[in-house]
Scaffold this motif. Structure first.
Motif, short mmCIF file in Angstrom:
data_model
loop_
_atom_site.label_atom_id
_atom_site.label_comp_id
_atom_site.label_asym_id
_atom_site.label_seq_id
_atom_site.Cartn_x
_atom_site.Cartn_y
_atom_site.Cartn_z
N LYS A 1 -8.77 4.50 -6.17
CA LYS A 1 -8.95 3.07 -6.21
C LYS A 1 -7.80 2.46 -5.64
O LYS A 1 -7.61 1.18 -5.68
CB LYS A 1 -9.32 2.53 -7.30
CG LYS A 1 -10.72 3.08 -7.94
CD LYS A 1 -10.93 2.39 -9.33
CE LYS A 1 -12.07 3.11 -9.90
NZ LYS A 1 -12.53 2.68 -11.35
N GLU A 2 -6.91 3.12 -4.73
CA GLU A 2 -5.52 2.44 -4.24
C GLU A 2 -5.84 2.34 -2.71
O GLU A 2 -6.05 3.40 -2.05
CB GLU A 2 -4.37 3.15 -4.52
CG GLU A 2 -2.99 2.85 -4.04
CD GLU A 2 -1.94 3.59 -4.41
OE1 GLU A 2 -1.10 2.74 -5.33
OE2 GLU A 2 -1.73 4.60 -4.33
N ARG A 3 -5.52 1.08 -2.20
CA ARG A 3 -5.52 1.27 -0.54
C ARG A 3 -4.22 1.97 -0.16
O ARG A 3 -3.25 1.96 -0.92
CB ARG A 3 -5.36 -0.22 -0.25
CG ARG A 3 -6.91 -1.02 -0.47
CD ARG A 3 -7.06 -2.29 -0.55
NE ARG A 3 -6.59 -2.91 0.70
CZ ARG A 3 -7.35 -3.19 1.99
NH1 ARG A 3 -8.77 -2.93 1.78
NH2 ARG A 3 -6.99 -3.86 2.81
N TRP A 4 -4.33 2.26 1.08
CA TRP A 4 -3.30 3.05 1.57
C TRP A 4 -3.23 2.89 3.39
O TRP A 4 -4.17 2.25 3.68
CB TRP A 4 -3.18 4.57 1.31
CG TRP A 4 -4.66 5.12 1.58
CD1 TRP A 4 -5.73 5.08 1.14
CD2 TRP A 4 -4.83 6.05 2.90
NE1 TRP A 4 -6.94 5.68 1.94
CE2 TRP A 4 -6.33 6.25 3.06
CE3 TRP A 4 -4.24 6.10 3.97
CZ2 TRP A 4 -6.82 7.16 4.13
CZ3 TRP A 4 -4.58 7.16 5.09
CH2 TRP A 4 -6.11 7.42 5.06
N VAL A 5 -1.86 3.16 3.83
CA VAL A 5 -1.68 3.02 5.15
C VAL A 5 -1.30 4.43 5.54
O VAL A 5 -0.76 5.24 4.88
CB VAL A 5 -0.67 2.00 5.61
CG1 VAL A 5 -1.16 0.64 5.04
CG2 VAL A 5 0.90 2.21 4.95
N GLU B 1 0.89 -1.37 0.08
CA GLU B 1 -0.03 -0.10 -0.17
C GLU B 1 0.83 1.47 0.02
O GLU B 1 1.74 1.23 0.44
CB GLU B 1 -1.07 0.03 1.51
CG GLU B 1 -2.05 -1.16 1.17
CD GLU B 1 -1.40 -2.58 1.67
OE1 GLU B 1 -2.25 -3.46 1.48
OE2 GLU B 1 -0.36 -2.38 2.36
N THR C 1 -1.93 9.63 -2.92
CA THR C 1 -2.34 8.14 -3.17
C THR C 1 -3.18 8.16 -4.57
O THR C 1 -3.84 9.44 -4.89
CB THR C 1 -2.97 7.32 -2.12
OG1 THR C 1 -3.10 6.05 -2.39
CG2 THR C 1 -4.30 8.01 -1.73
N HIS D 1 -10.11 10.21 9.28
CA HIS D 1 -10.22 10.75 7.97
C HIS D 1 -11.33 12.07 7.90
O HIS D 1 -12.44 12.24 8.47
CB HIS D 1 -10.77 9.90 7.00
CG HIS D 1 -10.24 8.63 6.97
ND1 HIS D 1 -8.69 8.05 7.40
CD2 HIS D 1 -10.61 7.51 6.28
CE1 HIS D 1 -8.66 6.97 7.20
NE2 HIS D 1 -9.62 6.29 6.48
N PRO E 1 -4.28 -1.12 6.05
CA PRO E 1 -4.85 -0.69 4.96
C PRO E 1 -6.19 0.09 5.06
O PRO E 1 -7.05 -0.94 5.57
CB PRO E 1 -4.47 -1.66 3.88
CG PRO E 1 -3.84 -2.62 4.46
CD PRO E 1 -3.88 -2.90 5.86
N PHE E 2 -6.31 1.05 4.53
CA PHE E 2 -7.67 1.73 4.27
C PHE E 2 -8.06 1.55 2.96
O PHE E 2 -7.19 1.47 2.02
CB PHE E 2 -7.52 3.26 4.76
CG PHE E 2 -7.33 3.64 5.92
CD1 PHE E 2 -8.35 3.29 7.03
CD2 PHE E 2 -6.30 4.24 6.63
CE1 PHE E 2 -8.11 3.70 8.51
CE2 PHE E 2 -5.88 4.53 7.94
CZ PHE E 2 -6.82 4.01 8.85
N LYS E 3 -9.30 1.79 2.64
CA LYS E 3 -9.88 1.61 1.51
C LYS E 3 -9.57 3.00 0.84
O LYS E 3 -9.63 3.73 1.29
CB LYS E 3 -11.66 1.63 1.61
CG LYS E 3 -11.94 -0.11 2.06
CD LYS E 3 -13.29 -0.23 2.06
CE LYS E 3 -13.82 -1.61 2.39
NZ LYS E 3 -15.03 -1.53 2.52
N ALA E 4 -9.59 2.83 -0.32
CA ALA E 4 -9.58 4.05 -1.34
C ALA E 4 -10.60 5.08 -1.14
O ALA E 4 -11.81 4.84 -0.83
CB ALA E 4 -9.54 3.85 -2.83
#
Length: 156
Positions: free
Chosen positions: A17-21, A3, A14, A64, A101-104
């Protein structure tokens, strides 16, 4: 880690549509009990300052888009987020909280704020000023409201 990392300067973008931390700033302490200096009246629960911090860390909360209609809050227990056992080039030990990981999120600007919950006050062993060297018991903002942006994926 697959991520995108959001947190440190330079890591504030980011893709759609990309997961991120989210990484919080590292918590750095004096290297050992022998080197530690504490405020008057403070007694650590573990001899080495980093072990004291790790023993008191309960959870991290990630918010968020705080203060907006899109605000969402996620809390994770210690075993899900706290990474320990690190030593910097300067010889100082540190721990860091890294979210799962968080959803996009939707395209555009966003923010994320990290809160820590400690079961008791912790002092880093570097000095005697509570406001500079200690973290309080309970839940408190550990990071600023960190801005980041979700951008379209580049076309290849």
């Amino acid at each position: 880690m697959k991520e995108r990392i959001i947190g440190p300067p330079g890591c504030r973008e980011t893709y759609a549509k990309e997961r991120w931390v989210r990484t919080a700033p590292a918590w750095i302490t004096a290297p050992s009990a022998a080197d530690a200096v504490y405020p008057e009246g403070y007694t650590p629960s573990r001899p080495d300052p980093i072990d004291d911090f790790n023993s008191k860390f309960v959870s991290a909360t990630y918010v968020h888009d705080i203060g907006t209609p899109a605000e969402k809050t996620f809390t994770f227990k210690k075993k899900q987020v706290l990474r320990t056992g690190f030593v910097g080039d300067d010889g100082l030990p540190y721990s860091v909280a890294v979210s799962p990981p968080f959803k996009a999120l939707d395209l555009g600007p966003h923010t994320n704020t990290v809160y820590f919950t400690l079961k008791a006050q912790h002092c880093d062993g570097f000095g005697t000023v509570v406001e500079e060297n200690c973290l309080p018991a309970g839940t408190f903002a550990f990071s600023s409201d960190t801005p980041f942006t979700v951008v379209p994926r580049p076309s290849h």
